[in-house]
Write a protein that holds these residues in place. Structure first.
Motif: not given
Length: 340
Positions: A111-112, A293, A309, A312-313
């Motif tokens: 994940y970013d 991911t 996702a 987390i975002k």
């Protein structure tokens, strides 16, 4: 002649083993040592087999281990595990070196938020969150941070100690409730902390302490990190995680100290622990939340983790440079209210 030849061969064999032993590399890791048996099974033994090296460990809490690295001028260990608040201190004090992304190909699958959370100094190998947990059999639904101040929670709340990872976040949340930025003006925040004091039974300092407080019925709600959720639900099945839209992110990072003796092996180890297959195994076995991911968990497996996702975002990040600078003064003021 045969006896002599046998003796020579035996000596040569012993010398070869000695040389091989001398050439075997040692990777020194600084970490907490939690889940020791599982870490040994899933990380230590497999990596030693893969690298043909030996892993040795320096264990302890964040503060003690970081202080040891500082006292040694950034030397003594090759890989260091810390919560992001402490790794940020290490970065600012020049104790860590930047990692080489080309030597950590598994970074691409993260994940970013986990790839590069602190400007090139190392990825997060797991992501957690701070939120509110409560016993839904005894407490009406909690839907906002400000609910911690509700009168029906009088003498039934536990807050994290100010020196824990989650403790300073209480000050930030109190500032939000007061409509102020606690970094620039902490007075209104601590006025709110004075107001919440009647609700607080005890400040806890460890996850096991919090589990005990819920188990005995001394508390029915708490602000806490999600890593303790699984233990709490085992002890008290009616424990619920409040579904708040802005849970606070907590990252555990892995860094390479600037004086690492084995930086190449350190990169190899970091890449190893970020492998999606290993991340899957660790998540399924209750060790760490995944940052890869590609990991897919069932709802039952995912319930204790910061996972997916969408979740987390929506996490809220903390500026640890500001927090670490403010924390000393906050500790004094906190102790004036709750006692040191």
């Amino acid at each position: 002649m045969n006896i002599f030849r046998t003796a020579v061969l035996a000596a040569a064999s012993t010398l070869a083993l000695s040389v091989a032993s001398a050439e075997a590399k040692t990777l020194t890791i600084s970490w907490w040592g939690f889940n020791g048996e599982k870490l040994d099974q899933f990380i230590v033994k497999p990596f030693q087999e893969k690298c043909g090296c030996e892993l040795v460990f320096e264990t302890g809490n964040n503060a003690d281990r970081l202080n040891k690295i500082k006292q040694r001028g950034g030397a003594g260990v090759d890989v260091a595990y810390f919560t992001d608040s402490y790794s940020q201190i290490g970065i600012e004090e020049g104790l860590f070196q930047k990692v080489d992304p080309a030597k950590i190909p598994n970074l691409a699958g993260l994940y970013d938020l986990a790839k590069d959370p602190q400007g090139g100094y190392g990825p997060a190998y797991t992501i957690g969150r701070v939120g509110i947990m409560y016993d839904e059999a005894k407490v009406k639904p909690i839907t906002a941070w400000a609910d911690l101040w509700r009168e029906d929670l009088k003498a039934s709340l536990s807050l994290p100690g100010i020196t824990t990872t989650a403790g300073p976040m209480v000050v930030l949340l109190a500032g939000d409730k007061a409509g102020t930025d606690a970094f620039t003006n902490a007075d209104p925040a601590f006025a709110e902390i004075e107001k919440i004091k009647p609700n607080v039974v005890k400040n806890y300092n460890t996850g096991s302490e919090l589990v005990n407080l819920f188990s005995t019925g001394e508390v029915t709600a708490s602000l806490a990190q999600d890593f303790v959720l699984g233990q709490l639900k085992k002890a008290v099945p009616t424990i619920k995680w409040a579904d708040l839209p802005d849970a606070i992110a907590t990252l555990n990072t892995v860094n390479i100290p600037k004086g690492a003796a084995e930086p190449e092996l350190a990169h190899e180890f970091i890449n190893f622990i970020l492998d999606p297959k290993l991340q899957q195994t660790l998540a399924e076995n209750g060790v760490d939340a995944p940052v890869a991911t590609a990991v897919t968990l069932t709802p039952e497996q995912a319930v204790q983790w910061t996972y997916g996702a969408d979740m987390i975002k929506n996490l809220k990040r903390i500026d640890y440079s500001k927090l670490n600078a403010a924390k000393g003064g906050w500790i004094e003021r906190w102790n004036e209210i709750f006692g040191g």
